[in-house]
Design a protein around this motif. Sequence first.
Motif, PDB file in Angstrom:
ATOM      1  N   LEU A 209       0.818  -1.219   0.000  1.00  0.00           N
ATOM      2  CA  LEU A 209       0.000   0.000   0.000  1.00  0.00           C
ATOM      3  C   LEU A 209       0.851   1.269   0.000  1.00  0.00           C
ATOM      4  N   THR A 210       2.103   1.155   0.379  1.00  0.00           N
ATOM      5  CA  THR A 210       2.985   2.330   0.357  1.00  0.00           C
ATOM      6  C   THR A 210       3.640   2.539  -1.007  1.00  0.00           C
ATOM      7  N   LYS A 211       3.541   1.548  -1.885  1.00  0.00           N
ATOM      8  CA  LYS A 211       4.197   1.627  -3.195  1.00  0.00           C
ATOM      9  C   LYS A 211       3.349   2.448  -4.162  1.00  0.00           C
ATOM     10  N   ASP A 212       3.964   3.440  -4.769  1.00  0.00           N
ATOM     11  CA  ASP A 212       3.236   4.297  -5.706  1.00  0.00           C
ATOM     12  C   ASP A 212       2.770   3.515  -6.936  1.00  0.00           C
ATOM     13  N   TRP A 213       3.614   2.608  -7.425  1.00  0.00           N
ATOM     14  CA  TRP A 213       3.221   1.827  -8.607  1.00  0.00           C
ATOM     15  C   TRP A 213       1.997   0.981  -8.320  1.00  0.00           C
ATOM     16  N   PHE A 214       1.869   0.485  -7.103  1.00  0.00           N
ATOM     17  CA  PHE A 214       0.735  -0.360  -6.716  1.00  0.00           C
ATOM     18  C   PHE A 214      -0.560   0.452  -6.756  1.00  0.00           C
ATOM     19  N   LYS A 215      -0.526   1.639  -6.144  1.00  0.00           N
ATOM     20  CA  LYS A 215      -1.722   2.493  -6.137  1.00  0.00           C
ATOM     21  C   LYS A 215      -2.071   2.972  -7.541  1.00  0.00           C
ATOM     22  N   THR A 216      -1.046   3.360  -8.307  1.00  0.00           N
ATOM     23  CA  THR A 216      -1.281   3.835  -9.671  1.00  0.00           C
ATOM     24  C   THR A 216      -1.890   2.736 -10.533  1.00  0.00           C
ATOM     25  N   PHE A 217      -1.366   1.534 -10.400  1.00  0.00           N
ATOM     26  CA  PHE A 217      -1.855   0.407 -11.195  1.00  0.00           C
ATOM     27  C   PHE A 217      -3.346   0.181 -10.976  1.00  0.00           C
ATOM     28  N   PHE A 218      -3.780   0.155  -9.713  1.00  0.00           N
ATOM     29  CA  PHE A 218      -5.180  -0.152  -9.433  1.00  0.00           C
ATOM     30  C   PHE A 218      -6.106   1.023  -9.761  1.00  0.00           C
ATOM     31  N   ILE A 219      -5.620   2.247  -9.632  1.00  0.00           N
ATOM     32  CA  ILE A 219      -6.431   3.391 -10.058  1.00  0.00           C
ATOM     33  C   ILE A 219      -6.684   3.322 -11.565  1.00  0.00           C
ATOM     34  N   VAL A 220      -5.620   3.045 -12.331  1.00  0.00           N
ATOM     35  CA  VAL A 220      -5.749   2.943 -13.790  1.00  0.00           C
ATOM     36  C   VAL A 220      -6.678   1.794 -14.165  1.00  0.00           C
ATOM     37  N   ILE A 221      -6.503   0.635 -13.525  1.00  0.00           N
ATOM     38  CA  ILE A 221      -7.354  -0.517 -13.814  1.00  0.00           C
ATOM     39  C   ILE A 221      -8.813  -0.207 -13.494  1.00  0.00           C
ATOM     40  N   PHE A 222      -9.055   0.460 -12.371  1.00  0.00           N
ATOM     41  CA  PHE A 222     -10.421   0.798 -11.971  1.00  0.00           C
ATOM     42  C   PHE A 222     -11.080   1.704 -13.006  1.00  0.00           C
ATOM     43  N   VAL A 223     -10.374   2.742 -13.421  1.00  0.00           N
ATOM     44  CA  VAL A 223     -10.924   3.679 -14.414  1.00  0.00           C
ATOM     45  C   VAL A 223     -11.146   2.978 -15.752  1.00  0.00           C
ATOM     46  N   MET A 224     -10.202   2.153 -16.167  1.00  0.00           N
ATOM     47  CA  MET A 224     -10.349   1.439 -17.433  1.00  0.00           C
ATOM     48  C   MET A 224     -11.551   0.489 -17.402  1.00  0.00           C
ATOM     49  N   CYS A 225     -11.740  -0.183 -16.279  1.00  0.00           N
ATOM     50  CA  CYS A 225     -12.886  -1.088 -16.149  1.00  0.00           C
ATOM     51  C   CYS A 225     -14.201  -0.323 -16.225  1.00  0.00           C
ATOM     52  N   LEU A 226     -14.258   0.831 -15.565  1.00  0.00           N
ATOM     53  CA  LEU A 226     -15.471   1.646 -15.610  1.00  0.00           C
ATOM     54  C   LEU A 226     -15.770   2.098 -17.034  1.00  0.00           C
ATOM     55  N   CYS A 227     -14.738   2.512 -17.759  1.00  0.00           N
ATOM     56  CA  CYS A 227     -14.924   2.946 -19.152  1.00  0.00           C
ATOM     57  C   CYS A 227     -15.408   1.793 -20.018  1.00  0.00           C
ATOM     58  N   PHE A 228     -14.806   0.626 -19.831  1.00  0.00           N
ATOM     59  CA  PHE A 228     -15.182  -0.546 -20.612  1.00  0.00           C
ATOM     60  C   PHE A 228     -16.627  -0.945 -20.304  1.00  0.00           C
ATOM     61  N   MET A 229     -17.003  -0.930 -19.015  1.00  0.00           N
ATOM     62  CA  MET A 229     -18.363  -1.287 -18.632  1.00  0.00           C
ATOM     63  C   MET A 229     -19.370  -0.284 -19.179  1.00  0.00           C
ATOM     64  N   ASN A 230     -18.985   0.983 -19.201  1.00  0.00           N
ATOM     65  CA  ASN A 230     -19.874   2.010 -19.740  1.00  0.00           C
ATOM     66  C   ASN A 230     -20.109   1.797 -21.240  1.00  0.00           C
ATOM     67  N   LEU A 231     -19.054   1.425 -21.947  1.00  0.00           N
ATOM     68  CA  LEU A 231     -19.192   1.168 -23.383  1.00  0.00           C
ATOM     69  C   LEU A 231     -20.110  -0.027 -23.632  1.00  0.00           C
ATOM     70  N   ILE A 232     -19.952  -1.064 -22.824  1.00  0.00           N
ATOM     71  CA  ILE A 232     -20.814  -2.245 -22.965  1.00  0.00           C
ATOM     72  C   ILE A 232     -22.261  -1.890 -22.624  1.00  0.00           C
ATOM     73  N   GLU A 233     -22.440  -1.094 -21.555  1.00  0.00           N
ATOM     74  CA  GLU A 233     -23.790  -0.693 -21.139  1.00  0.00           C
ATOM     75  C   GLU A 233     -24.493   0.075 -22.250  1.00  0.00           C
ATOM     76  N   ASN A 234     -23.740   0.896 -22.961  1.00  0.00           N
ATOM     77  CA  ASN A 234     -24.316   1.690 -24.056  1.00  0.00           C
ATOM     78  C   ASN A 234     -24.328   0.942 -25.383  1.00  0.00           C
ATOM     79  N   SER A 235     -23.997  -0.372 -25.314  1.00  0.00           N
ATOM     80  CA  SER A 235     -24.043  -1.252 -26.495  1.00  0.00           C
ATOM     81  C   SER A 235     -23.122  -0.787 -27.621  1.00  0.00           C
ATOM     82  N   GLN A 236     -22.034  -0.119 -27.257  1.00  0.00           N
ATOM     83  CA  GLN A 236     -21.120   0.369 -28.287  1.00  0.00           C
ATOM     84  C   GLN A 236     -20.102  -0.688 -28.706  1.00  0.00           C
TER      85      GLN A 236
END
Length: 359
Positions: A209-236
Amino acid sequence: MNQRIEEKTGRLRYFDALRGFSIIFVVFSHVVLFSMGLTDVKDSTVNWVVMTFLMPLFFFVSGFFAYRVCTRWTAFLVGDVIKRKIQAQIIGTIVFCSLFLFCQGQGIFTWLHTGFQGYWFTITLFQMFLIFLALSLLSRLCCTERMLDIGLLLVSSIYFLSFGVTAIREFWDSPLGGILCEYEVTRYFQFFALGIFCRKYWNQFARLLTKDWFKTFFIVIFVMCLCFMNLIENSQISPLAPPNSTKMIGILVRYAGLIVVVSFFFSKERYFNEGNISGNLLEYIGRRTLDIYLLHYFFLPNLKFLQPFLTTGNTVIIQLFIGITVSATIITLCLLISNVLRSSNFLASWLFGVKPPPK
């Protein structure tokens, strides 16, 4: 090792605050869904984002607080803990659920036919704790804590794979499966187990939890997942998405969101240890999550007349403002009533599992 755990967690103050954060947004989500009537994903982006990680986070924190080293489980402690769990998570749930059904003009035993509906969390958590306790006692019998690790991984894997078994899915829909909330146990046990693992191996997890790469990785993954889910939700991109990709993204976003929130609160350890007003308030709410959960359904208002204002313009700001304001009012009422009920040692014990004071 356990001494180091207590030192590094700062007496768990920020985990109490994390638990407080969780129950605030549980109430907020119910205000959006039941009071405002915004049940469609497109009607409330903020609630859609919160719901991706909220219940996994709640079970993670519950598992974190549930953990004890197997050698600490004595016969007296097992009996005392199970008794208080039954009082708070079974008897308290039945009492408040029955009372809520009565206030809704339904029979007080309707839950025997329909399940506990909104009160499923405590029933689910009780079963998870029994599984953890059984694995802990098995570990003590085998004289190795590794048995707990193996058991948690095995049970989590079995639950995960059971989603593809037709007979199990049919059991979820049965009256008994509904009362036992087996679908929720199957779905969320993995996060409860993760909380136990993180508490058990806290020193290693805290270093991550103190590692910057660890926090950055999961923030990026979280945002990417939300974007992907939004695209699927909108049937794009639905026709182009690989089979089962939606399910896998749904699982990944839960873990990523959970880690993002936990790492944020971990980074604020000093703030919570300084005893600030807002930090103390979050911690206090965190220590009353059960009370708030059992009581808040009684105070959800009907705000459906606000829908025209909540679904136009900058919906995130207006929904957050109204939702948090209403949630704060509900939580305040819950805490007030909780303190009144807890003034009776008998009610505090049998409704909330509070250990009675020594005579």
